[in-house]
Design a protein around this motif. Structure first.
Motif, PDB file in Angstrom:
ATOM      1  N   ARG A 171       0.865  -1.173   0.000  1.00  0.00           N
ATOM      2  CA  ARG A 171       0.000   0.000   0.000  1.00  0.00           C
ATOM      3  C   ARG A 171       0.899   1.219   0.000  1.00  0.00           C
ATOM      4  O   ARG A 171       1.970   1.195   0.617  1.00  0.00           O
ATOM      5  N   GLU A 172       0.463   2.239  -0.643  1.00  0.00           N
ATOM      6  CA  GLU A 172       1.316   3.415  -0.811  1.00  0.00           C
ATOM      7  C   GLU A 172       0.569   4.670  -0.408  1.00  0.00           C
ATOM      8  O   GLU A 172      -0.521   4.933  -0.922  1.00  0.00           O
ATOM      9  N   TRP A 173       1.114   5.391   0.505  1.00  0.00           N
ATOM     10  CA  TRP A 173       0.541   6.680   0.911  1.00  0.00           C
ATOM     11  C   TRP A 173       0.995   7.745  -0.065  1.00  0.00           C
ATOM     12  O   TRP A 173       2.184   7.956  -0.256  1.00  0.00           O
ATOM     13  N   SER A 174       0.036   8.344  -0.726  1.00  0.00           N
ATOM     14  CA  SER A 174       0.375   9.356  -1.728  1.00  0.00           C
ATOM     15  C   SER A 174      -0.263  10.685  -1.381  1.00  0.00           C
ATOM     16  O   SER A 174      -0.664  11.437  -2.251  1.00  0.00           O
ATOM     17  N   VAL A 180      -5.353  13.385  -0.304  1.00  0.00           N
ATOM     18  CA  VAL A 180      -6.314  13.481  -1.407  1.00  0.00           C
ATOM     19  C   VAL A 180      -6.266  12.217  -2.262  1.00  0.00           C
ATOM     20  O   VAL A 180      -7.285  11.586  -2.523  1.00  0.00           O
ATOM     21  N   GLN A 181      -5.054  11.851  -2.634  1.00  0.00           N
ATOM     22  CA  GLN A 181      -4.912  10.720  -3.547  1.00  0.00           C
ATOM     23  C   GLN A 181      -5.174   9.383  -2.859  1.00  0.00           C
ATOM     24  O   GLN A 181      -5.774   8.484  -3.457  1.00  0.00           O
ATOM     25  N   SER A 182      -4.745   9.268  -1.619  1.00  0.00           N
ATOM     26  CA  SER A 182      -4.860   7.969  -0.954  1.00  0.00           C
ATOM     27  C   SER A 182      -6.208   7.751  -0.286  1.00  0.00           C
ATOM     28  O   SER A 182      -6.625   6.615  -0.104  1.00  0.00           O
ATOM     29  N   LEU A 183      -6.856   8.837   0.109  1.00  0.00           N
ATOM     30  CA  LEU A 183      -8.077   8.656   0.899  1.00  0.00           C
ATOM     31  C   LEU A 183      -9.295   9.313   0.250  1.00  0.00           C
ATOM     32  O   LEU A 183     -10.315   8.660   0.012  1.00  0.00           O
ATOM     33  N   VAL A 184      -9.167  10.605  -0.016  1.00  0.00           N
ATOM     34  CA  VAL A 184     -10.324  11.349  -0.528  1.00  0.00           C
ATOM     35  C   VAL A 184     -10.748  10.810  -1.898  1.00  0.00           C
ATOM     36  O   VAL A 184     -11.931  10.571  -2.149  1.00  0.00           O
ATOM     37  N   LEU A 185      -9.750  10.578  -2.748  1.00  0.00           N
ATOM     38  CA  LEU A 185     -10.059  10.116  -4.106  1.00  0.00           C
ATOM     39  C   LEU A 185     -10.755   8.747  -4.099  1.00  0.00           C
ATOM     40  O   LEU A 185     -11.803   8.572  -4.734  1.00  0.00           O
ATOM     41  N   PRO A 186     -10.210   7.752  -3.358  1.00  0.00           N
ATOM     42  CA  PRO A 186     -10.919   6.458  -3.313  1.00  0.00           C
ATOM     43  C   PRO A 186     -12.340   6.578  -2.764  1.00  0.00           C
ATOM     44  O   PRO A 186     -13.268   5.956  -3.286  1.00  0.00           O
TER      45      PRO A 186
END
Lengths: 220, 556
Positions: free
Chosen positions: A17-20, A23-29
Motif C-alpha cells: 500500500r502506498e501513501w500518496s 487526497v490521492q490515498s483517501l479522498v479520491l478512493p
C-alpha cells in the motif's frame, strides 16, 4: 532491458500500500466509491418519481374565496385547500366552485373496508340532506376509473366522485391525521371553511352530528 | 507497513502534518477489516440468539411496545436497555449499518491504494533482474545450452515460450541472451474484480436495508388491495383475478398461482401470473405468490327498495366449527338424510341444530359435543318429552324408534365470526358447507334475530327490506410485495466474484526470467505459488529436448 533490483520483482504487489497524500490515498478512493454507489443507485432508480403536472391536483385558492384571511390548511377553522380533480367520466371538479353550499368531502377507496362500511350511511345522509343544500364530494385514492365507477354504481353514489391519481390532494389534506388512513371526512361550510373533520367510518349518528355544523338552518 | 512515497498535499499544508494518515492506515489495515468482519459476524450471531422485532411491527410503536412487554418476561429490566442498543433489531441498528459502511469504505480504500503497485507490475514489469537472482531464485531450472550457440538457443526458447501463451521480450548483453516471459499478466488484476465483488455485496446489503420494502397482502379473487399505507409516491393496487391452489393427497401443490393486475395512478401497469418463484414484476417491485386460502365467500346485502349495496365483502372463513356428518335411514333401510349438519345453536359444551327428518314429521336436535379423548360425539335429542336420546361416537349407529342414525364423523366447517353484516345483531357467524351434490352454501347466524339464513349461490334471500346474496366461493391469494434495490448489486457481485475467482485459479500469472549463456541456460521464477513453474519447465524440456541439470543441494 536494464537491470533492476530484486526488490521490484515483488511477487505479490497487492500486499503493498502506498501513501500518496490525503487526497490521492483517501479522498479520491472515497469519492470514487461514492460515485460508483451513487451512480448505480441512480441507475436503479433512473425512472425517477418526478410527477408530471397534468393540471390536476392542488391549486391555489383565490383570495376572493378565502374567508379566513389565512392560508388554506386541512384543519378546523381554516379555509379548505383547493383542488381540481378528474371525475371517472373525464369531467373535472374544482372544490372552490362549490362554495355557497355545505360540502362533505370524503376520501375513500374501494379496497378500504371501513369505507365500504360507511358509504351506505353517506349515501343515505346525502339523500336526507340534499334538500338543505348538502353537496358530497367523494375523493377516490388512485384507483382506476372503472373501479370507482363500479363501486359508485354498487353503492348508489349519485354525488360527484373525483380521482386523486397521484395522491397529491391526499397528501395536502393530510389524511387520517396521526394514523394516515382512510376514510377521512371533512365538513366544509358554505364559505369554504372547514368546520369539522372525522377520521374513520361514520355511523348515521356521527354524520348527523357533524353535518349540523355546516348545514344551514332549516326553513320554517 | 505503509510506504509514504509522497507525503504532501493540502492537508499537510493546512495543518503542518498528515491528519489523514492515521485514518488511511486504519482503513488500509487488513487487521481492521478482519476485526470488522468478525464484529459483523458476531452481530449476526446475536440476531440469531436474541429474538428480533418482527418486520411487520417495526413501523408501529404500539406493536413494538406490546412485543417488548412480552420480552420483559425473559429479559426483565434489561429489556429496555437492550432495545435501545438495537439488540432486538440488529440488522437495522445504526451500529450494525455503520460497521457495514466502515467495512465497505475500508475494503474500497484498501483496494484502491493497492492499485498503483499492481498496475505497475502489470504494465511495466521488471524485465531484467540482477544476475544474482538467477543463482538464488527459489524456483530455477538449469540446462546445458544447445550446441547451436546462445543466440540460437534463446530464439528456440523464445519460440517455445510464445507457443505457451507467454509474451516474451529478449535482450542481449555480455554474450548472453536475457528473456523475460510473462503470461496472463492481466490476471493480476483479478484481485480488483474480487474486491469489487465484495464491495458490491456489502453495498447491495446496505442499499437493500435502506431502500428495500416488503409487505404481505391477503387478497380475495376480484378484490384489490393497496401496496402501501394510504399515501406513497409509489402507491399501487394489486387486484387478484384468479387464485389457484390444487394439491395432491399428500398436500404437495400441483398448481399454485395467481393472476394479478397491478394499477398505479389509476392505470393498469402490469398484468400476469405470479408464482412463488416466478413473481410478477413492475418498476422494481416483485409480487410473489406467498399463500393460498380456498375458503372464502362473497356476501352482498342490498336495500330492496333502492337496490343499493349495503354490504359487500369477501369473507375469509378462517376458523372452523365442528359439524356432524350424519346418515338417517328408515326401517326399510332407505336413506332419508345424508348430510353435514350445520350448527345454528351454540350451547355450553355442544353445538347443533333442530332438523325435521325428511319424509317424516319427527324433529331431532342433532349436534356435537366434546367427548372423551378429544373426540366429538354426536348428540341426538328427539323433540318432545318422550323422545329418544342418543350419544354416538364416530362410526357408531343407533336406532331412535324406527329410524337409524349413523354418525360418520365430525367435519370441520370453515367459518368466521364477523361484524358489519346489516341486520339486527352486531356480530354474525358465517359458515360454509356443501350440499351432497358438492354445491357450496352459506349459513349466517346473527344478523337476523332468531333466524339462521341459509344462502345458496346467487339465490337472494329477502329479510324485511334487505336482500342477502351469497355470490359464490372466493379463493384468496397471499401476495408478498418486495422491492430490493440491492438485488442487482448482489447479482452483479456474484458474477464478478466468479470471474475474479476464475481468473485467480485458472489463469494465474506466471513470469519467467531466462539467461541463456554460452554453456548454461537458467530459467527462474518467483515463488511457486505464482504459477506452476515445475509444470512449465517440464513442458519446455520436452518441447526443446533439453535435460535439466541436477541442482546441488546448496543451490536450493
Amino acid at each position: 532491458m536494464t537491470a533492476v533490483s530484486d526488490e521490484t520483482l515483488e511477487e505479490r504487489p497487492q500486499r503493498r500500500r502506498e501513501w500518496s497524500g490525503g487526497v490521492q490515498s483517501l479522498v479520491l478512493p472515497l469519492a470514487l466509491l461514492a460515485a460508483i454507489v451513487g451512480g448505480l443507485w441512480y441507475w436503479q432508480d433512473r425512472d425517477g418519481r418526478a410527477g408530471v403536472d397534468d393540471g390536476f391536483g392542488v391549486v391555489a385558492l383565490p383570495e376572493s374565496k378565502n374567508a379566513t384571511g389565512r392560508g388554506p390548511l386541512a384543519e378546523v377553522s381554516r379555509a379548505a385547500p383547493d383542488f381540481v380533480l378528474e371525475t371517472p367520466s373525464a369531467g373535472t371538479l374544482r372544490l372552490s366552485d362549490l362554495q355557497g353550499r355545505p360540502v362533505l368531502l370524503n376520501f375513500w377507496a374501494s379496497w378500504c373496508p371501513p369505507c365500504r362500511e360507511e358509504m351506505p350511511e353517506i349515501v343515505s345522509a346525502y339523500e336526507r340532506y340534499r334538500p338543505r343544500g348538502l353537496q358530497v364530494v367523494a375523493v377516490n385514492l388512485q384507483e382506476p376509473d372503472r373501479k370507482a365507477r363500479e363501486f359508485a354504481s354498487d353503492f348508489g353514489m349519485t354525488f360527484p366522485i373525483v380521482i386523486d391519481r397521484d395522491s397529491e390532494v391526499a397528501d395536502v389534506w393530510r389524511l387520517g391525521g396521526p394514523i394516515d388512513g382512510i376514510p377521512s371526512s371533512y365538513f366544509i361550510d358554505e364559505a369554504g371553511v372547514i368546520r369539522a373533520l372525522y377520521y374513520g367510518p361514520m355511523s348515521q349518528e356521527t354524520l348527523d352530528e357533524q353535518l349540523e355544523a355546516i348545514l344551514p338552518e332549516e326553513a320554517g | 507497513m505503509a510506504r509514504a512515497t509522497a507525503a504532501s498535499g493540502w492537508p499537510r499544508a493546512l495543518f503542518g502534518l498528515e491528519p489523514l494518515l492515521p485514518l488511511w492506515r486504519l482503513l488500509t489495515s487488513v487487521r481492521f477489516a478482519l476485526a470488522l468482519i468478525g464484529f459483523l459476524a458476531l452481530a449476526g450471531l446475536l440476531s440469531v440468539v436474541l429474538p428480533q422485532v418482527p418486520l411487520v411491527m417495526r413501523g408501529n410503536p404500539a406493536a413494538v411496545d406490546a412485543w417488548l412487554e412480552f420480552q420483559k418476561g425473559k429479559f426483565g429490566p434489561l429489556t429496555e436497555p437492550m432495545y435501545r442498543l438495537g439488540l432486538f433489531s440488529v440488522f437495522a441498528a445504526r451500529w450494525f449499518v455503520g460497521s457495514l459502511v466502515a467495512l465497505v469504505v475500508s475494503v474500497s480504500v484498501c483496494t484502491m491504494n493497492r492499485f498503483a503497485p499492481i498496475w505497475r507490475s502489470v504494465a511495466a514489469p521488471a524485465q531484467r533482474p540482477p544476475d544474482g537472482f538467477y543463482a538464488s531464485a527459489t524456483n530455477r531450472a538449469v540446462f546445458a545450452t544447445s550446441p547451436g550457440g546462445a543466440a540460437n538457443a534463446a530464439a528456440e526458447l523464445e519460440a517455445a515460450l510464445r507457443k505457451r501463451w507467454f509474451s516474451v521480450r529478449r535482450s542481449e548483453e555480455g554474450g548472453a541472451s536475457y528473456l523475460f516471459a510473462d503470461r496472463f499478466a492481466w490476471a493480476q488484476l483479478a484481485t480488483f474484480v474480487s474486491h469489487l465483488a465484495l464491495i458490491m455485496f456489502l453495498a447491495g446489503g446496505i442499499i437493500s436495508r435502506w431502500g428495500g420494502y416488503s409487505n404481505a397482502l391477503f387478497v380475495a379473487e376480484g378484490a384489490t388491495n393497496p401496496v402501501f399505507a394510504v399515501s406513497h409516491p409509489d402507491q399501487m393496487q394489486v387486484e387478484v383475478l384468479d387464485a389457484v391452489g390444487r394439491f395432491d393427497e399428500g398436500g404437495v401443490p400441483l398448481d399454485y398461482r395467481a393472476s394479478l393486475v397491478v394499477y398505479q395512478g389509476g392505470r393498469e401497469v402490469a398484468r400476469g401470473v405470479s408464482t412463488v418463484n416466478g413473481p410478477l414484476s413492475y418498476d422494481g417491485y416483485r409480487f410473489h405468490l406467498a399463500g393460498y386460502f380456498g375458503d372464502g365467500a362473497e356476501l352482498r346485502v342490498r336495500d330492496v327498495v333502492t337496490r343499493h349495496t349495503l354490504f359487500r365483502e369477501s369473507l375469509a372463513l378462517q376458523d372452523t366449527i365442528p359439524a356432524p356428518a350424519v346418515q338417517v335411514r328408515d326401517a326399510s333401510g332407505s336413506l332419508l338424510l345424508d348430510d353435514v349438519i350445520v350448527p345454528t345453536d351454540f350451547l355450553e359444551g355442544a353445538s347443533g341444530t333442530l332438523i325435521t327428518v325428511p319424509g317424516t314429521s319427527r324433529q331431532f336436535w342433532l349436534g356435537v359435543t366434546a367427548g372423551a379423548e378429544e373426540q366429538w360425539s354426536l348428540v341426538v335429542y328427539e323433540r318432545g318429552d318422550t323422545g329418544d336420546r342418543l350419544v354416538l361416537a364416530p362410526g357408531e349407529a343407533a336406532r331412535a324408534g324406527d329410524l337409524e342414525f349413523t354418525y360418520l364423523q365430525a367435519a370441520g366447517l370453515p367459518a368466521v365470526e364477523t361484524a358489519g353484516i346489516p341486520g339486527d345483531g352486531d356480530r354474525a357467524l358465517v359458515a360454509m358447507s356443501q350440499t351432497p351434490e358438492g354445491e357450496a352454501y352459506l349459513t349466517i347466524l346473527g344478523p337476523v334475530d332468531g333466524q339462521a339464513l341459509t344462502l345458496y349461490p346467487n339465490q337472494p334471500v329477502r329479510v324485511n327490506e334487505r336482500e342477502y346474496v351469497f355470490e359464490g366461493r372466493r379463493e384468496f391469494a397471499g401476495i408478498e410485495v418486495r422491492r430490493d434495490p440491492g438485488a442487482n448489486f448482489i447479482w452483479a457481485a456474484a458474477g464478478l466474484l466468479l470471474v475474479g475467482l476464475a481468473m485467480t485459479f485458472y489463469l494465474p500469472r506466471l513470469r519467467l526470467w531466462a539467461r541463456v549463456g554460452r554453456d548454461e541456460t537458467v530459467v527462474a521464477a518467483l515463488a511457486e505459488k505464482s504459477g506452476s513453474f515445475r509444470a512449465e519447465i517440464r513442458q519446455l524440456t520436452t518441447k526443446l529436448g533439453l535435460t535439466e541439470r541436477r541442482e546441488r543441494p546448496d543451490d536450493a
